[in-house]
Design an enzyme around this catalytic site. Structure first.
Site, PDB file in Angstrom:
ATOM      1  N   GLY A  17       0.286  -1.088  -0.026  1.00 35.39           N
ATOM      2  CA  GLY A  17      -0.008   0.488   0.140  1.00 35.39           C
ATOM      3  C   GLY A  17       0.689   0.915   0.377  1.00 35.39           C
ATOM      4  N   SER A  18       1.925   0.795  -0.619  1.00 37.72           N
ATOM      5  CA  SER A  18       2.313   2.676  -0.687  1.00 37.72           C
ATOM      6  C   SER A  18       2.297   3.987  -1.011  1.00 37.72           C
ATOM      7  CB  SER A  18       4.305   2.415  -0.795  1.00 37.72           C
ATOM      8  OG  SER A  18       4.477   1.849  -2.445  1.00 37.72           O
ATOM      9  N   LYS A  71      -8.625 -12.637 -10.785  1.00 32.23           N
ATOM     10  CA  LYS A  71      -9.552 -11.829 -11.582  1.00 32.23           C
ATOM     11  C   LYS A  71     -10.955 -12.299 -10.627  1.00 32.23           C
ATOM     12  CE  LYS A  71     -11.012 -15.776 -13.944  1.00 32.23           C
ATOM     13  NZ  LYS A  71     -11.729 -16.322 -15.276  1.00 32.23           N
ATOM     14  N   ARG A  99      -5.867  -8.022  -9.632  1.00 36.93           N
ATOM     15  CA  ARG A  99      -7.075  -8.483 -10.493  1.00 36.93           C
ATOM     16  C   ARG A  99      -7.380  -7.947 -11.117  1.00 36.93           C
ATOM     17  NH1 ARG A  99      -8.484 -13.160  -7.170  1.00 36.93           N
ATOM     18  NH2 ARG A  99      -7.708 -13.241  -5.454  1.00 36.93           N
ATOM     19  N   ASN A 115      -6.413   3.895 -12.313  1.00 39.91           N
ATOM     20  CA  ASN A 115      -5.099   3.178 -12.126  1.00 39.91           C
ATOM     21  C   ASN A 115      -3.625   3.585 -12.781  1.00 39.91           C
ATOM     22  OD1 ASN A 115      -3.979  -0.269 -11.474  1.00 39.91           O
ATOM     23  ND2 ASN A 115      -3.443   0.335 -13.953  1.00 39.91           N
ATOM     24  N   HIS A 117      -0.121   2.602 -13.139  1.00 37.51           N
ATOM     25  CA  HIS A 117       0.867   1.316 -13.733  1.00 37.51           C
ATOM     26  C   HIS A 117       2.442   2.213 -13.909  1.00 37.51           C
ATOM     27  CE1 HIS A 117       2.507  -2.026 -16.076  1.00 37.51           C
ATOM     28  NE2 HIS A 117       2.456  -1.321 -17.497  1.00 37.51           N
TER      29      HIS A 117
END
Length: 206
Positions: A17-18, A71, A99, A115, A117
């Site tokens: 969880g950084s 998933k 997921r 998200n 990435h």
């Protein structure tokens, strides 16, 4: 979301969880603007991200993803939709959530899921973006915040931060540099979404 109501943010994560902590620290320092983190969910009962909840006064809960390992589908997907909906989110942030999201969940929160990435998408999508860049020998990599769609790491890009790969770097130091860029970029993007909406960050069509 209305002008008088904060933008409610739900975080989904699978690891330590950084990046979630970066968001929570930004909120504590009043750097998230109108955004408010209201809930953390994890698909792992032992995930470090869950320990952030008590530290920052945010509810943090394990939601069982069984039976699949990679998933959300079927009853598990419905369980996540119900749990997330109860938090009334305006924005859902995937911060290391490992997921693949399926159409039912994506449709339930269309345009609300982002998200983070660890590469300059569209290059090096998928797992181990930092390692992919390192092995490819590129001179610049970085991180990307994008909208989540049915194409893995293929949604519209909201913003990116570049990280130079120096001759003195190792994979470990590069990883540290990319993580530092992530910790700066994600709170900034969330604050801008709270101020202007997701559409303001989308690329303009020519």
């Amino acid at each position: 979301m209305t002008e008088s109501r904060p933008m409610r943010v739900v975080i989904l994560g699978s690891g330590r969880g950084s990046n979630a902590e970066a968001l929570l620290r930004a909120q504590a320092a009043d750097r998230l603007g109108r955004a408010r983190i209201v809930q953390i969910f994890s698909d792992r009962p032992d995930a470090g991200i869950l320990a952030l909840g008590p530290r920052f006064g945010v509810p943090a809960d394990f939601v069982d993803p069984a039976p699949y390992k990679t998933k959300l589908e079927g009853a598990a997907e419905e369980h996540y939709i119900t749990s997330i909906t109860a938090s009334e989110p305006d924005l859902i942030v995937l911060a290391g959530f490992m997921r693949v999201l399926k159409p039912r969940l994506l449709g339930a929160f269309e345009g609300k899921i982002v998200n983070l990435h660890p590469s300059l998408l569209p290059v090096f999508p998928g797992l181990d973006g930092i390692g992919q860049a390192w092995r490819a020998g590129v001179r610049v990599t970085g991180c990307t915040v994008h909208l989540v769609t049915g194409e893995v790491d293929g949604g519209p890009i909201l913003d990116q931060a570049a990280v130079r790969i120096d001759d003195t770097d190792t994979l470990e130091t590069l990883t540290q540099k990319v993580h530092a860029a992530e910790h700066a970029l994600l709170p900034d993007v969330v604050a801008r979404i709270a101020a202007h909406g997701v559409a303001a960050l989308l690329p303009r069509r020519r």
